[in-house]
Design a protein around this motif. Structure first.
Motif, PDB file in Angstrom:
ATOM      1  N   ARG A  42      -5.940  -3.372  -5.970  1.00  0.00           N
ATOM      2  CA  ARG A  42      -6.122  -1.947  -5.558  1.00  0.00           C
ATOM      3  C   ARG A  42      -5.181  -1.453  -4.124  1.00  0.00           C
ATOM      4  N   PRO A  43      -4.805  -0.232  -4.021  1.00  0.00           N
ATOM      5  CA  PRO A  43      -3.939   0.047  -3.210  1.00  0.00           C
ATOM      6  C   PRO A  43      -4.618   0.090  -1.799  1.00  0.00           C
ATOM      7  N   GLY A 112     -11.680  -0.951   3.462  1.00  0.00           N
ATOM      8  CA  GLY A 112     -10.453  -1.424   2.799  1.00  0.00           C
ATOM      9  C   GLY A 112      -9.562  -2.482   3.695  1.00  0.00           C
ATOM     10  N   SER A 113     -10.101  -2.728   4.953  1.00  0.00           N
ATOM     11  CA  SER A 113      -9.460  -3.450   6.137  1.00  0.00           C
ATOM     12  C   SER A 113      -9.664  -5.015   5.659  1.00  0.00           C
ATOM     13  N   ALA A 114     -10.116  -5.394   4.607  1.00  0.00           N
ATOM     14  CA  ALA A 114     -10.264  -7.001   4.117  1.00  0.00           C
ATOM     15  C   ALA A 114      -9.723  -7.269   2.868  1.00  0.00           C
ATOM     16  N   ASP A 188       4.704   0.737   1.400  1.00  0.00           N
ATOM     17  CA  ASP A 188       5.095  -0.770   1.562  1.00  0.00           C
ATOM     18  C   ASP A 188       4.396  -1.410   0.209  1.00  0.00           C
ATOM     19  N   HIS A 189       4.989  -2.571   0.140  1.00  0.00           N
ATOM     20  CA  HIS A 189       4.574  -3.438  -1.147  1.00  0.00           C
ATOM     21  C   HIS A 189       4.370  -4.853  -0.501  1.00  0.00           C
ATOM     22  N   ASN A 203       0.120  -2.193  -3.232  1.00  0.00           N
ATOM     23  CA  ASN A 203       0.657  -1.066  -2.333  1.00  0.00           C
ATOM     24  C   ASN A 203       0.009  -0.461  -1.326  1.00  0.00           C
ATOM     25  N   CYS A 204       0.677   0.046  -0.205  1.00  0.00           N
ATOM     26  CA  CYS A 204       0.153   0.866   0.737  1.00  0.00           C
ATOM     27  C   CYS A 204       0.361   2.472   0.283  1.00  0.00           C
ATOM     28  N   LYS A 205      -0.665   3.259   0.576  1.00  0.00           N
ATOM     29  CA  LYS A 205      -0.528   4.662   0.159  1.00  0.00           C
ATOM     30  C   LYS A 205      -1.028   5.308   1.319  1.00  0.00           C
TER      31      LYS A 205
END
Length: 205
Positions: A42-43, A112-114, A188-189, A203-205
């Motif tokens: 998941r992003p 989402g930090s882990a 970023d990927h 990915n980063c969104k």
């Protein structure tokens, strides 16, 4: 499920942050809530209100049985798989909290930090002490780590943590990041590798 994490567990990373090669007197332990867990590709939605957010690639081990007060010589019995994870850190916020002598959780434990990848099962006789791992961003390697460089090894960490916390099946242990940390940006990927096996991708969104 509990998420344990270790800070300052690689000397080169400590120099990167604090301009000195040193080993903490004891393992630096903090925790993340289960809402921090990000898995399944998941992003990662980069927070817009926390300032700079850094990636920290780490080996993560999965606890596989109940234990408390575990002797180090028996610690290997308590984990059965490894993967690459990202301990996302709001770096500017962390610096402010440190200056005030406050805990790190606000900078380390947001949703989402882990991030974790797919698990690589470990036969009971093996350890991860000789494991190499790396993180690529947009096709470029930004971090490379070797478990043998940890200041506190996995078995030592499990024994230490279990003095205060009962370990349960499914708990996770982020073991610390090597040098090479840096900021993430939208689009970023990220790809994480154990040896030549890709176990993490999002990915980063």
């Amino acid at each position: 499920m509990k998420i344990f994490a270790i800070g300052m567990n690689y000397a080169a990373h400590n120099k990167e942050l604090h301009s000195a090669l040193y080993k903490p007197e004891r393992p630096v332990v903090f925790m993340k809530p289960d809402s921090a867990l990000l898995k399944g590709g998941r992003p990662f939605f980069v927070p817009t209100d926390l300032g700079r957010v850094d990636y920290e690639a780490e080996l993560v081990v999965r606890i596989c049985r109940l234990g408390k007060g575990i002797p180090q010589r028996f610690a290997r019995r308590y984990y059965d798989a490894v993967t690459v994870g990202i301990d996302f850190t709001a770096r500017e916020l962390q610096a402010r909290l440190r200056e005030q002598g406050l805990p790190w959780e606000m900078a380390k434990s947001f949703d989402g930090s882990a991030a974790i990848g797919e698990w690589v099962e470990l036969p009971q006789q093996t350890t991860i002490d000789q494991t190499h791992f790396r993180l690529d961003i947009n096709g470029k390697t930004v971090q490379q780590g070797y478990a043998g460089d940890m200041l506190y090894g996995v078995d030592e960490l499990i024994s230490y943590i279990s003095q205060w916390f009962t370990l349960r099946t499914g708990d996770l242990l982020f073991t610390g990041t090597p040098s090479g940390i840096g900021p993430v940006s939208i689009d970023d990927h990220l790809e994480g590798w154990i040896e030549e096996r890709k176990v993490l991708e999002f990915n980063c969104k």
